[in-house]
Design an enzyme around this catalytic site. Structure first.
Site, mmCIF file in Angstrom:
data_model
loop_
_atom_site.group_PDB
_atom_site.id
_atom_site.type_symbol
_atom_site.label_atom_id
_atom_site.label_comp_id
_atom_site.label_asym_id
_atom_site.label_seq_id
_atom_site.Cartn_x
_atom_site.Cartn_y
_atom_site.Cartn_z
ATOM 1 N N TYR A 79 0.841 -1.304 0.200
ATOM 2 C CA TYR A 79 0.099 -0.066 0.015
ATOM 3 C C TYR A 79 0.610 1.135 0.004
ATOM 4 O O TYR A 79 0.268 2.389 -0.347
ATOM 5 C CB TYR A 79 -0.987 -0.009 1.229
ATOM 6 N N HIS B 3 0.433 -11.368 2.831
ATOM 7 C CA HIS B 3 -0.524 -10.880 2.037
ATOM 8 C C HIS B 3 -1.226 -11.763 1.018
ATOM 9 O O HIS B 3 -2.406 -11.852 0.970
ATOM 10 C CB HIS B 3 -0.087 -9.558 1.141
#
Length: 280
Positions: free
Chosen positions: A52, A110
């Site tokens: 991110y 992730h």
């Protein structure tokens, strides 16, 4: 006045807030201000990731906030390019350093990226990072039951959390059932279906009207009653506040079931199947 959020005890004995704040794709000063506003509104869980690109902004918001550090959960996630043991451990150290915090509260893999078949090494690194005190709790994201079983069998440590795509069009009934049985807490990314047509579903609109709530609040309440932790995104304070106001009403069993019944075989937003999806 900030909304008080209930919590769930994880399988490692720590407690996680029952709703979190999704930070993607906010970065820069805009991101810091949004995250700071979320904390002041009442959020106590900020969900970030290496990919991110906003770990520093999340850490800055935590430092600027009047909320004591020990009352905030900061999450980050390991990217697929760092799944070998040494790279994963270095990546976790890098996440802590970028955040400017002494530790992170929850760290996740992730995606499993099964074609590379390195996620077990990555999980060993998370177990080591937890042992060293770099992170308080460890978990995964987008793992299927077979992935969860494999890392648990290898290390003897079952992930405390699995963050998966979960919304009315993709309610993950079997996945959630498996996780309940094995003591893994489910978190929901894209809990509102990326603000798709799900917010205009007649069934949900009818339920919202009956309760005097927005369709978004009804969906988030549905997540809560499923036992999953939704991670909605909202840049503005009004929507942030609205998304938190889900703990003072309840849906009936019939209402929960009618929302779950909206599930579709092709319900994933972007077809990101963890069995084959690759993300680095």
């Amino acid at each position: 006045m900030a909304t008080k959020i209930p919590g769930y005890e994880l399988n490692d004995g720590t407690t996680l807030p029952a709703i979190g704040f999704g930070t993607y794709p906010l970065t820069g000063e805009e991101g810091v201000e949004s995250f700071l506003g979320a904390l002041e509104t009442g959020y106590r869980l900020l969900d970030s990731a290496v990919n991110y690109g906003n770990e520093a902004e999340v850490g800055e918001a935590v430092r600027r906030s009047s909320v004591p550090r020990e009352q905030v959960w900061v999450t980050s996630k390991l990217p697929g390019r760092d799944h070998t043991f040494d790279r994963a451990l270095a990546a976790i150290e890098g996440s802590v350093e970028r955040s400017g915090l002494e530790y992170l509260d929850l760290y996740l893999i992730h995606w499993p990226n099964p074609a590379e078949d390195l996620y077990v090494q990555a999980w060993r690194a998370l177990v080591e990072a937890h042992r060293r005190g770099l992170v308080r709790s460890i978990g995964v994201s987008n793992f299927l039951p077979e992935h969860l079983e494999r890392v648990s069998d290898d290390t003897g440590v079952m992930p405390s959390v699995n963050q998966v795509e979960l919304h009315p069009y993709f309610p993950q009934v079997e996945q959630r059932s498996w996780e309940v049985e094995h003591g893994v807490r489910t978190q929901s990314w894209s809990p509102l279906g990326r603000a798709s047509s799900v917010l205009r579903e007649p069934v949900i609109e009818q339920i919202a009207s009956a309760h005097g709530r927005s369709t978004a609040q009804v969906i988030l309440r549905w997540h809560h009653q499923l036992g999953s932790i939704p991670l909605p995104k909202a840049a503005g304070p009004e929507r942030q506040r609205e998304n938190l106001e889900i703990f003072d009403f309840s849906l009936s069993e019939e209402e929960v079931a009618s929302i779950t019944a909206l599930g579709r075989p092709d319900g994933r937003n972007k077809g990101q199947d963890p069995a084959v999806h690759q993300e680095f």
